[in-house]
Design an enzyme around this catalytic site. Sequence first.
Site, PDB file in Angstrom:
ATOM      1  CB  CYS A 140      -0.845   0.046   1.275  1.00 47.35           C
ATOM      2  SG  CYS A 140      -1.946  -1.341   1.446  1.00 47.35           S
TER       3      CYS A 140
ATOM      4  NE  ARG B 117       4.397   1.764  -1.309  1.00 50.12           N
ATOM      5  CZ  ARG B 117       5.441   1.021  -0.931  1.00 50.12           C
ATOM      6  NH1 ARG B 117       6.527   1.037  -1.668  1.00 50.12           N
ATOM      7  NH2 ARG B 117       5.388   0.263   0.133  1.00 50.12           N
TER       8      ARG B 117
ATOM      9  CD1 TRP C  90      -2.229  -4.911  -4.647  1.00 47.35           C
ATOM     10  CD2 TRP C  90      -1.749  -6.075  -2.812  1.00 47.35           C
ATOM     11  NE1 TRP C  90      -2.039  -6.206  -5.031  1.00 47.35           N
ATOM     12  CE2 TRP C  90      -1.748  -6.956  -3.927  1.00 47.35           C
ATOM     13  CE3 TRP C  90      -1.466  -6.602  -1.565  1.00 47.35           C
ATOM     14  CZ2 TRP C  90      -1.472  -8.309  -3.826  1.00 47.35           C
ATOM     15  CZ3 TRP C  90      -1.191  -7.961  -1.448  1.00 47.35           C
ATOM     16  CH2 TRP C  90      -1.196  -8.804  -2.564  1.00 47.35           C
TER      17      TRP C  90
ATOM     18  CG  ASN D 149       2.510  -0.521   3.374  1.00 44.83           C
ATOM     19  OD1 ASN D 149       1.935  -1.559   3.023  1.00 44.83           O
ATOM     20  ND2 ASN D 149       3.729  -0.225   3.001  1.00 44.83           N
ATOM     21  N   GLY D 150       0.998  -2.637   5.647  1.00 50.16           N
ATOM     22  CA  GLY D 150       1.580  -3.808   6.320  1.00 50.16           C
ATOM     23  C   GLY D 150       0.486  -4.776   6.728  1.00 50.16           C
TER      24      GLY D 150
ATOM     25  CD  GLU E  76      12.191 -11.305 -15.630  1.00 47.15           C
ATOM     26  OE1 GLU E  76      11.973 -12.078 -14.673  1.00 47.15           O
ATOM     27  OE2 GLU E  76      11.729 -10.147 -15.681  1.00 47.15           O
TER      28      GLU E  76
ATOM     29  CE  LYS F 124       8.979  -7.960 -16.027  1.00 45.57           C
ATOM     30  NZ  LYS F 124       9.510  -8.778 -15.034  1.00 45.57           N
TER      31      LYS F 124
ATOM     32  CD  GLU G  96       5.360  -8.884 -13.715  1.00 45.48           C
ATOM     33  OE1 GLU G  96       4.996  -8.577 -12.573  1.00 45.48           O
ATOM     34  OE2 GLU G  96       6.545  -8.894 -14.049  1.00 45.48           O
TER      35      GLU G  96
ATOM     36  CG  HIS H 213      11.076 -35.975 -20.529  1.00 48.69           C
ATOM     37  ND1 HIS H 213      11.430 -37.294 -20.718  1.00 48.69           N
ATOM     38  CD2 HIS H 213      12.148 -35.253 -20.921  1.00 48.69           C
ATOM     39  CE1 HIS H 213      12.675 -37.359 -21.161  1.00 48.69           C
ATOM     40  NE2 HIS H 213      13.141 -36.141 -21.293  1.00 48.69           N
TER      41      HIS H 213
ATOM     42  CE  LYS I 216       9.000  -1.713  -9.131  1.00 48.47           C
ATOM     43  NZ  LYS I 216       9.327  -2.495 -10.352  1.00 48.47           N
TER      44      LYS I 216
HETATM   45  C1  AGP Z   1       8.690  -8.335 -11.288  1.00 52.17           C
HETATM   46  O1  AGP Z   1       8.249  -7.998 -12.602  1.00 52.17           O
HETATM   47  C2  AGP Z   1       7.557  -8.481 -10.338  1.00 52.17           C
HETATM   48  N1  AGP Z   1       6.829  -7.284 -10.252  1.00 52.17           N
HETATM   49  C3  AGP Z   1       7.919  -9.111  -9.015  1.00 52.17           C
HETATM   50  O2  AGP Z   1       8.143 -10.468  -9.298  1.00 52.17           O
HETATM   51  C4  AGP Z   1       9.159  -8.578  -8.271  1.00 52.17           C
HETATM   52  O3  AGP Z   1      10.331  -8.892  -8.993  1.00 52.17           O
HETATM   53  C5  AGP Z   1       9.236  -9.281  -6.904  1.00 52.17           C
HETATM   54  O4  AGP Z   1       8.081  -8.936  -6.174  1.00 52.17           O
HETATM   55  C6  AGP Z   1      10.479  -8.914  -6.103  1.00 52.17           C
HETATM   56  O5  AGP Z   1      10.455  -7.555  -5.791  1.00 52.17           O
HETATM   57  P1  AGP Z   1      11.802  -6.899  -5.204  1.00 52.17           P
HETATM   58  O6  AGP Z   1      12.838  -7.023  -6.272  1.00 52.17           O
HETATM   59  O7  AGP Z   1      11.449  -5.471  -4.901  1.00 52.17           O
HETATM   60  O8  AGP Z   1      12.180  -7.672  -3.977  1.00 52.17           O
END
Ligand code: AGP
Length: 606
Positions: A2, A27, A75, A99-100, A479, A483, A486, A502, A601
């Site tokens: 958040c 966030r 969030w 936040n938390g 990776e 991408k 998400e 397999h 984020k």
């Molecule tokens: C990456 O595209 C994602 N948004 C997510 O996997 C991110 O890499 C992960 O949450 C780790 O975040 P950080 O690097 O801030 O620890």
Amino acid sequence: MCGIVGYIGKKDCTKILLDSLSKLEYRGYDSAGIAVFENSEIRVEKTKGRIAQLEEKIHRNGWINGSCGIGHTRWATHGEPSDVNSHPHGNANISIVHNGIIENYSKIKAFLETKGYVFESQTDTETVAKLLDYYYNGDPIDAIRNVISDIEGSYALGILFKDFPNKIYAVRKDSPLIVGVGDDEAFIASDIPAFLKFTNKYYLLETNEIVVLDNGKAEIFDKHGFTIQKELMVADWDMEAAEKGGYEHFMLKEINEQPSAISSTISPRIADGMPNLNECGLTQEKLASYSNIFVVACGTAMHAGLVGKYVIEQIGRIPVTVDVASEFRYRNPIITNKDLVIVVSQSGETADTLEALRLSKKMGADTLAIVNVVGSSISREADMVIYTHAGLEISVASTKAYSVQIAVFYLLAFELAYAKGAISKEECMRLTKELESVPAMLEIVLKQDVICKYVASTLVNAENLLYIGRGLDYAMSMEGSLKLKEISYIHSESYAAGELKHGTISLVTDAMPVIAVATQRNLFDKTVSNAKEVKARGGKVIFVTHNYINVDDDVADYKIGLPTIDDLLMPMLTVVPLQLIAYYTSVLRGNDVDKPRNLAKSVTVE
Ligand code: AGP
């Protein structure tokens, strides 16, 4: 998870809070709200939805005229997005944003209900608000100290007390919170972009330090209530970093910032053509002494660790284990004081990664953090830290942070391999020079966006996708798959190319595009065979490989060619088309690229 903000000064607080919240929408953005002192009363406006809906509601109900208040963009963790679950929470006397996650909120809620409190939301935050009310006896700091001694979990709290109009109180534990200090104005925020427009000077709060913003100034107390002096930090980011700079989305801007981000990250760590990471305390002797290396991270950061694993093992010959932090914490890892644990995190606030770091320290390992945000929790708790210099990364999908993370892993691998005598000085200098050529090469690759946009147009209606590769290409396929998932919301998975036959190849039909990554030339022919197996079953293949390599029609439908550098370093180039394909597919599907659904984020809760 958040975003929280607070402002006190001489300007229009409501306007500043809304503007600051918009800078933190990455966030969390499923609901938002503000509480502002208006004629010494706390006035709250909050709603489900984005900041824009909150602003509309405030205009509808009448602008809140004040110069002191707090705000929140959510969030959801406890309770679905709704008006009643939105923050701030409280009553006419106390209002808070949080936040938390309060892990023992149920117990506290049950206690407060025995004291006659009636709850209207499903949130853990409301429990904190009512506990503050329960303890409040006219002294806000006393009430806060009682509350933080009762609650367990993570929190960054912004608090207003009606008896103290034009003051803001704040406290944090594990969730980020910083204090911005301007000319006769002060801020609290979860992250710097919230107030960067007004000031780049800020204080970092340690766990359970309490800050009081009053009359545009900040006073900080330790958990015993004694005033403490803190070092005033100066952010080296400017507002331009927090704006899109002419790009349609932050993600595209950040993809294009990769050459400069990599240069900024590696240049200060190369001396006389050799890698030099001494600044973080990692001497060559220390590097050569480790028996095992563990890399622990989440998401894209973990994928960067996979590249690190392949490279360190290939040239440094030290065993490297890569774990997702949420698994590492609970698998009772076998770690000794002869081991190095590397935690990787863009935000430096990811809860699972932070806890994995703490566990590693408790088990006696040396810990190294590769982090992008200066002064973040992880950077402050690790024994050693290497800051990446990607600059502000705002888009939820991490791109430039990934590239600079793997750039650091390359430097680490080269220095470690040389320190162990596994490679000669000449080889180390050659590889380092190859790494230094990457930014210029990336400028060439970034011009490939036309083919990536076209490939995206062929994927836009896909429902499932496979990414395949071998060795470093397999790490890249992981990776690329994340991408795409998400931000386009298309299901995809990465698969070791050799493993396809397999079982998983049963999924392949003409409706299942496959992106084959084949830059590792010692494995190229084998990946070609796997691509042919896909084509033979009607699958569509997009082939990512070196420019100079011709790819026959029975291997692939489309080819994305890359300039050639040492295969070991090809991931630095390969990731860009994978990022661009995901980006354009998301744009073509009309998604909110920078703020994809359900994501935030920085995941500061477990
Ligand atoms: C990456 O595209 C994602 N948004 C997510 O996997 C991110 O890499 C992960 O949450 C780790 O975040 P950080 O690097 O801030 O620890």
